[in-house]
Design a protein around this motif. Structure first.
Motif, PDB file in Angstrom:
ATOM      1  N   ILE A 233       0.668  -1.158  -0.094  1.00  0.00           N
ATOM      2  CA  ILE A 233      -0.182   0.232   0.242  1.00  0.00           C
ATOM      3  C   ILE A 233       1.286   1.137  -0.104  1.00  0.00           C
ATOM      4  O   ILE A 233       0.377   1.878  -0.497  1.00  0.00           O
ATOM      5  CB  ILE A 233      -0.558   0.073   1.149  1.00  0.00           C
ATOM      6  CG1 ILE A 233      -1.921  -0.885   1.064  1.00  0.00           C
ATOM      7  CG2 ILE A 233      -1.749   1.349   1.028  1.00  0.00           C
ATOM      8  CD1 ILE A 233      -2.408  -1.265   2.140  1.00  0.00           C
ATOM      9  N   THR A 234       2.061   1.191   1.656  1.00  0.00           N
ATOM     10  CA  THR A 234       2.493   2.690   0.768  1.00  0.00           C
ATOM     11  C   THR A 234       3.287   2.904  -0.290  1.00  0.00           C
ATOM     12  O   THR A 234       3.539   3.359  -0.306  1.00  0.00           O
ATOM     13  CB  THR A 234       4.229   2.328   1.847  1.00  0.00           C
ATOM     14  OG1 THR A 234       3.229   1.956   3.288  1.00  0.00           O
ATOM     15  CG2 THR A 234       4.783   3.676   2.276  1.00  0.00           C
TER      16      THR A 234
ATOM     17  N   ASP B 151      -2.364   5.746  -5.675  1.00  0.00           N
ATOM     18  CA  ASP B 151      -4.245   5.428  -5.591  1.00  0.00           C
ATOM     19  C   ASP B 151      -4.422   3.997  -6.318  1.00  0.00           C
ATOM     20  O   ASP B 151      -5.152   3.765  -6.526  1.00  0.00           O
ATOM     21  CB  ASP B 151      -3.938   6.446  -5.025  1.00  0.00           C
ATOM     22  CG  ASP B 151      -4.476   6.696  -3.505  1.00  0.00           C
ATOM     23  OD1 ASP B 151      -3.450   5.658  -3.079  1.00  0.00           O
ATOM     24  OD2 ASP B 151      -4.749   8.180  -3.042  1.00  0.00           O
TER      25      ASP B 151
ATOM     26  N   THR C 242     -10.802   6.140   0.082  1.00  0.00           N
ATOM     27  CA  THR C 242     -10.661   7.291  -1.476  1.00  0.00           C
ATOM     28  C   THR C 242     -10.069   6.192  -2.520  1.00  0.00           C
ATOM     29  O   THR C 242     -11.010   6.434  -3.362  1.00  0.00           O
ATOM     30  CB  THR C 242      -9.040   7.994  -1.496  1.00  0.00           C
ATOM     31  OG1 THR C 242      -8.514   8.407  -0.324  1.00  0.00           O
ATOM     32  CG2 THR C 242      -8.135   7.811  -2.621  1.00  0.00           C
TER      33      THR C 242
ATOM     34  N   LYS D  72      -8.334   6.164   5.680  1.00  0.00           N
ATOM     35  CA  LYS D  72      -8.082   6.981   4.722  1.00  0.00           C
ATOM     36  C   LYS D  72      -8.523   7.028   3.278  1.00  0.00           C
ATOM     37  O   LYS D  72      -8.648   7.198   2.275  1.00  0.00           O
ATOM     38  CB  LYS D  72      -7.267   8.279   5.046  1.00  0.00           C
ATOM     39  CG  LYS D  72      -7.895   9.462   4.405  1.00  0.00           C
ATOM     40  CD  LYS D  72      -6.921  11.055   4.974  1.00  0.00           C
ATOM     41  CE  LYS D  72      -6.924  12.409   3.949  1.00  0.00           C
ATOM     42  NZ  LYS D  72      -6.376  13.894   4.026  1.00  0.00           N
ATOM     43  N   LYS D  73      -7.131   5.898   3.045  1.00  0.00           N
ATOM     44  CA  LYS D  73      -7.093   5.205   1.751  1.00  0.00           C
ATOM     45  C   LYS D  73      -7.867   4.618   1.219  1.00  0.00           C
ATOM     46  O   LYS D  73      -7.897   4.370  -0.006  1.00  0.00           O
ATOM     47  CB  LYS D  73      -5.485   4.848   1.660  1.00  0.00           C
ATOM     48  CG  LYS D  73      -4.223   4.364   0.679  1.00  0.00           C
ATOM     49  CD  LYS D  73      -3.937   4.037   0.484  1.00  0.00           C
ATOM     50  CE  LYS D  73      -2.045   4.442   0.852  1.00  0.00           C
ATOM     51  NZ  LYS D  73      -2.278   5.321  -0.321  1.00  0.00           N
TER      52      LYS D  73
ATOM     53  N   ASP E 266      -4.904   1.875   6.462  1.00  0.00           N
ATOM     54  CA  ASP E 266      -4.958   3.493   6.458  1.00  0.00           C
ATOM     55  C   ASP E 266      -6.611   3.332   5.604  1.00  0.00           C
ATOM     56  O   ASP E 266      -6.692   3.066   5.218  1.00  0.00           O
ATOM     57  CB  ASP E 266      -3.916   3.437   5.192  1.00  0.00           C
ATOM     58  CG  ASP E 266      -4.074   5.110   4.689  1.00  0.00           C
ATOM     59  OD1 ASP E 266      -4.859   5.973   5.031  1.00  0.00           O
ATOM     60  OD2 ASP E 266      -2.762   6.121   4.395  1.00  0.00           O
TER      61      ASP E 266
END
Length: 453
Positions: free
Chosen positions: A71-72, A76, A108, A104-105, A102
């Motif tokens: 993910i990092t 996105d 999104t 928030k991610k 995460d």
């Protein structure tokens, strides 16, 4: 070093032709995991090289620690594409995993999906984890009862060519308002007259195609039992109105069974499966310490029992030598019974209605072993210390302790199951307390009666 080279070769081999590669996602995940630990730069390079349509399935095989690295390192837009390429059930699982890392991610990514995908994921997330609906995928192939076989096959072919469907094992036949009526295996479908409708083809053979299905609110353990009993590869999922809303495939059930078995093993050992698999030393240490502290309290309780007979032990030193044998044999016998009972409960081989028979069987087994080993240890104690009374005392204590070990080894998980608590959680600590206390109390108590004047 050789392992790292092998991992690189494995991934390179996959990248030559991902579409036709026979390398499993689990093997690729293992290779990436090793690279993340040893050569993080190479790990990041391969994340960019592996096509997004395959990276999602690989990511689902990784523990949270490594998923976080993915993910990092990905944008996105790439994560959105990865989620879009997954089946609805896997997309939901991956998005939930991302949300835990995460939030928030995850929001999104969800908002960036097309409306249809968003609605499917939101629908699946409404179910509890132990409900069938949480594990179903909405991608399936259905045909109307009035449709011709030829028309249905043409649609199926088109969907396969567009890569909209995979793992199609059977066709679900629906009627008015998408109500499930029949299921037809593909091996039967090829024998049909393609010019006829399904209604005409099935007429007179309705019983041959009666569907096996589950409701979306059914417990997933019951669904797994159906797969086992009927050797299923897929099962239809319907709602309260019998409308077809999804399917559950065997690979999902295998994952559930594997996770359940792993969780039970960890619970029996007093550790947390998520903490252990996350490889976080501090978190794993905390969860282990909790159960170790509880075990310490129960050990102190057993020590209090011994303290009650300190005068008896002082006057007959041989008791201190033999005392651990009784407790150890009781603990091992109880663990045997406990393990078998917990596992049979999990597999559905026994249920609460068979509790009395289960306890009876385990008590008889433990009692039989108790009599055999009582005779053995009684003779050994007599030869060792030259005291027939001591032999009798330890033999009698052995029978008593193994009797209680068998009883409580079956009784504890059955009671926890009745209380809707996972039978594996806490059973070992409770059982160890029982066998230690009963073992020490019976041995030292009988010794005080028969040996100490």
């Amino acid at each position: 070093m050789s392992d790292i080279i092998h991992d690189k070769e494995l991934i390179e081999e996959f990248l030559k032709d991902p579409e036709h590669s026979t390398i499993s996602h689990a093997d690729l995940a293992k290779a990436l995991k090793n690279l993340a630990n040893n050569e993080p730069e190479v790990f990041e390079e391969y994340l960019e090289k592996i096509p997004n349509e395959y990276l999602g399935d690989i990511a689902l095989e990784l523990p949270e620690k490594y998923l976080k690295k993915i993910i990092t390192n990905l944008e996105d837009d790439d994560l959105v594409e990865i989620v879009e390429e997954l089946d609805s059930d896997d997309a939901t699982d991956l998005l939930q995993d991302i949300e835990e890392i995460d939030e928030k991610k995850a929001e999104t990514i969800l908002s960036s999906l097309d409306e249809e995908d968003q609605q499917e994921i939101k629908k699946l997330r409404k179910y509890d984890e132990d409900q069938a609906g949480a594990h179903m995928q909405t991608e399936l192939f259905e045909a109307n009862i009035e449709e011709t076989v030829k028309e249905a096959i043409a649609r199926l072919k088109k969907l396969k060519e567009e890569d909209e469907l995979d793992n199609v094992h059977q066709i679900f036949i629906t009627g008015t308002f998408k109500k499930l009526m029949f299921t037809i295996p593909l091996e039967e479908l090829i024998l049909f007259d393609f010019s006829k409708t399904f209604k005409e083809q099935i007429k007179g053979r309705e019983d041959d195609f009666r569907p096996i299905f589950v409701r979306d609110t059914d417990n997933i353990e019951e669904v797994a039992q159906l797969f086992k009993e009927h050797d299923l590869s897929v099962i239809a999922v319907v709602n309260d109105q019998n409308e077809l809303i999804g399917r559950i495939t065997s690979d999902d059930i295998y994952d559930i069974l594997e996770e359940s078995a792993t969780e039970q093993i960890y619970n029996l050992a007093g550790v947390d499966d998520e903490a252990e698999e996350d490889e976080d030393i501090i978190q794993a240490g905390k969860t282990r310490a909790t159960w170790l502290f509880i075990n310490l309290i129960t050990a102190i309780l057993a020590s209090f029992v011994i303290q009650m007979f300190d005068a008896t032990i002082s006057s007959y030193v041989a008791l201190a030598v033999l005392m651990p044998i009784v407790a150890s044999m009781g603990g091992n016998a109880g663990t045997q019974t406990l393990t078998v009972t917990v596992r049979r409960l999990a597999l559905g081989d026994i249920d609460l209605s068979q509790a009395k028979e289960t306890i009876k069987k385990e008590v008889l087994l433990s009692l039989g072993n108790g009599l055999v080993f009582a005779l053995v240890i009684g003779i050994i104690a007599f030869i060792w210390f030259g005291d027939s009374k001591l032999g009798f005392v330890i033999a009698a204590s052995m029978v008593i302790n193994l009797f209680f070990a068998g009883f409580f080894g079956a009784f504890i998980p059955l009671v926890l199951k009745r209380l809707n608590i996972d039978p594996a959680v806490g059973s070992t600590v409770i059982l160890t307390t029982v066998t230690d206390v009963v073992g020490f109390f019976s041995f030292l108590g009988l010794a005080k009666i028969f040996l100490v004047k």
